[in-house]
Design an enzyme around this catalytic site. Structure first.
Site, PDB file in Angstrom:
ATOM      1  N   ASP A 138      -8.782  35.145 -33.695  1.00 36.42           N
ATOM      2  CA  ASP A 138      -8.584  35.347 -32.048  1.00 36.42           C
ATOM      3  C   ASP A 138     -10.201  36.540 -31.621  1.00 36.42           C
ATOM      4  O   ASP A 138      -9.391  37.471 -31.852  1.00 36.42           O
ATOM      5  CB  ASP A 138      -7.946  34.479 -31.214  1.00 36.42           C
ATOM      6  CG  ASP A 138      -7.853  34.550 -29.378  1.00 36.42           C
ATOM      7  OD1 ASP A 138      -9.410  34.520 -29.404  1.00 36.42           O
ATOM      8  OD2 ASP A 138      -7.215  34.320 -29.075  1.00 36.42           O
TER       9      ASP A 138
ATOM     10  N   LYS B   5     -16.384  37.136 -22.845  1.00 36.19           N
ATOM     11  CA  LYS B   5     -16.441  38.462 -22.908  1.00 36.19           C
ATOM     12  C   LYS B   5     -18.227  38.578 -23.109  1.00 36.19           C
ATOM     13  O   LYS B   5     -18.395  39.031 -22.491  1.00 36.19           O
ATOM     14  CB  LYS B   5     -15.542  38.797 -23.224  1.00 36.19           C
ATOM     15  CG  LYS B   5     -13.798  37.754 -23.672  1.00 36.19           C
ATOM     16  CD  LYS B   5     -13.626  37.683 -22.358  1.00 36.19           C
ATOM     17  CE  LYS B   5     -11.568  37.405 -22.570  1.00 36.19           C
ATOM     18  NZ  LYS B   5     -10.104  37.647 -21.586  1.00 36.19           N
TER      19      LYS B   5
ATOM     20  N   TRP C 183      -1.738  36.842 -25.925  1.00 34.43           N
ATOM     21  CA  TRP C 183      -2.707  35.382 -25.734  1.00 34.43           C
ATOM     22  C   TRP C 183      -2.084  34.910 -27.291  1.00 34.43           C
ATOM     23  O   TRP C 183      -1.716  34.094 -28.502  1.00 34.43           O
ATOM     24  CB  TRP C 183      -4.227  35.842 -26.384  1.00 34.43           C
ATOM     25  CG  TRP C 183      -4.332  36.165 -25.305  1.00 34.43           C
ATOM     26  CD1 TRP C 183      -4.643  37.173 -24.496  1.00 34.43           C
ATOM     27  CD2 TRP C 183      -4.251  35.119 -23.811  1.00 34.43           C
ATOM     28  NE1 TRP C 183      -5.155  37.369 -23.026  1.00 34.43           N
ATOM     29  CE2 TRP C 183      -4.769  35.898 -22.558  1.00 34.43           C
ATOM     30  CE3 TRP C 183      -4.443  33.920 -23.878  1.00 34.43           C
ATOM     31  CZ2 TRP C 183      -4.943  34.917 -21.428  1.00 34.43           C
ATOM     32  CZ3 TRP C 183      -4.509  33.078 -22.803  1.00 34.43           C
ATOM     33  CH2 TRP C 183      -5.114  33.474 -21.694  1.00 34.43           C
TER      34      TRP C 183
END
Length: 380
Positions: free
Chosen positions: A192, A216, A118
């Site tokens: 992030d 999540k 990511w």
């Protein structure tokens, strides 16, 4: 890792009525049963209005009450200082890979740390805007040489002078690597936190900006939360689309256009649930206990392994491999037959992965551990 005894979640983990099974998906992930039950109750008739919350105008005072409460709950749960804006936006965390340089680069230089898939995607996207002349992107370090199982030592990083910002991914969902302490850098820190937000207490004041996809620990996919310090607003490039402009969205209270109303509503219910569990500190102790249990099972075995450096092992996403990879298919078939869902590792790394977000109970993790021990006994 700590093994202090803590209470488990009060939310039921499974019952015959709802047929809830242990779900270890990395995202979209498990949502608390109590939240889904409440949403189910209100689906057709929200607040006695004879219609769903999805059918209510996002600009009505009734819906605005939902958004105000959700923001207030999140501010309370995370102790967000008053000089930060909280935005509830669309596009997921990946859209912020573009929004961040468009809002903050402003002809300067930005530092990026790459610790997995990511963060690598984030820097690749930012480099597209650098190629257009909007600024310069500097890779301070990469964990690629370790196959993203470790973080390069900070004293080896190539940090820029007067960087506009420093970007990193606090928890790499795919590789199971988590940076627990914010990097000590001079630039505004951009994190992030899609896979670790609300999982443990953090000091928001150490960050210039935090962003997280909702799917999540917050709720369903379709929503991203951006927490951005006031002094970083108003710097966007003229190329920045209006709907990606943080200052504009802050002025419009995240309603420049129709927001993801149902995801926002469900996020608010999750915040209520988390508060009922005792808040982030309490859920953080449970998360640590879950991770300790699973990592101990892996480490005490010659049948399973986890290759991430111990100090960077994620407490949210735990990948593991079988010593004999030819048993992978059998493990997945037998685990699913046992009611343990979504344990297949990401295609980039293979093996298995158990994502144990807030809504995954300690009971579910114990069921997984019991299965792993039985499977090892059977196949070793």
């Amino acid at each position: 890792m700590s093994t202090n005894s803590v209470p488990t979640q009060t939310t039921p983990t499974s019952d015959a009525t709802h047929h809830r099974l242990p779900n270890f998906s990395a995202g979209p992930a498990t949502i608390p049963t109590a939240v889904l039950s409440r949403a189910q109750e209100e689906l057709l008739d929200w607040q006695g209005r004879g219609m769903s919350v999805m059918e209510v105008s996002h600009r009505s005072k009734e819906y605005m009450a939902i958004t105000d409460k959700a923001e207030a709950k999140l501010r309370s749960l995370m102790s967000i200082p008053d000089n930060y804006k909280v935005l509830f936006l669309q596009g997921g965390a990946s859209l912020q890979f573009s929004a961040i340089p468009l809002n903050l680069l402003n002809g300067g230089k930005a530092d990026y740390l790459t610790t997995g898939t990511w963060s690598a995607k984030a820097i690749k996207e930012a480099q597209r805007y650098a190629a257009l002349g909007l600024g310069e992107i500097n890779l301070v370090a990469t964990g690629k040489d370790s196959n993203f199982t470790d973080v390069p030592a900070p004293d080896s990083w190539n940090n820029s002078d007067n960087a506009a910002y420093f970007h990193y991914c606090a928890n790499e969902t795919i590789h199971g690597l988590q940076i627990f302490e914010p990097p000590q850098v001079d630039a505004p820190l951009i994190a992030d936190m899609s896979s670790c937000i609300l999982s443990q207490p953090i000091d928001v004041s150490k960050f210039g900006m935090i962003y997280a996809g909702a799917q999540k620990n917050i709720g369903p996919a379709g929503l991203v939360i951006v927490i951005v310090r006031d002094d970083l607003l108003g710097q966007a490039s003229e190329w920045c689309p209006l709907l990606m402009n943080y200052a504009h969205q802050a002025d419009k209270e995240s309603m420049s256009n129709t927001p993801p109303t149902y995801s926002w509503y469900l996020a608010g219910l999750v915040f209520d649930w988390l508060e009922e569990q005792g808040g982030v500190a309490a859920i953080g102790k449970i998360n640590q206990q879950k991770a300790d249990l699973l990592y101990k099972t892996i480490d005490d075995s010659h049948f399973y392994s986890n290759s991430v450096a111990t100090q960077y092992r994620s407490i949210m996403n735990i990948p593991f491999n079988l010593a004999d990879s030819s048993l992978d298919k059998v493990f997945l078939e037998e685990s699913e037959a046992a009611g343990l869902l979504n344990l297949k590792g990401h295609r980039d790394v293979g093996g298995m992965r158990a994502s144990i977000y807030n809504a995954v109970s300690l009971e579910w993790v114990q069921q997984l551990v019991d299965f792993m021990l039985a499977f090892e006994k059977k196949h070793a």
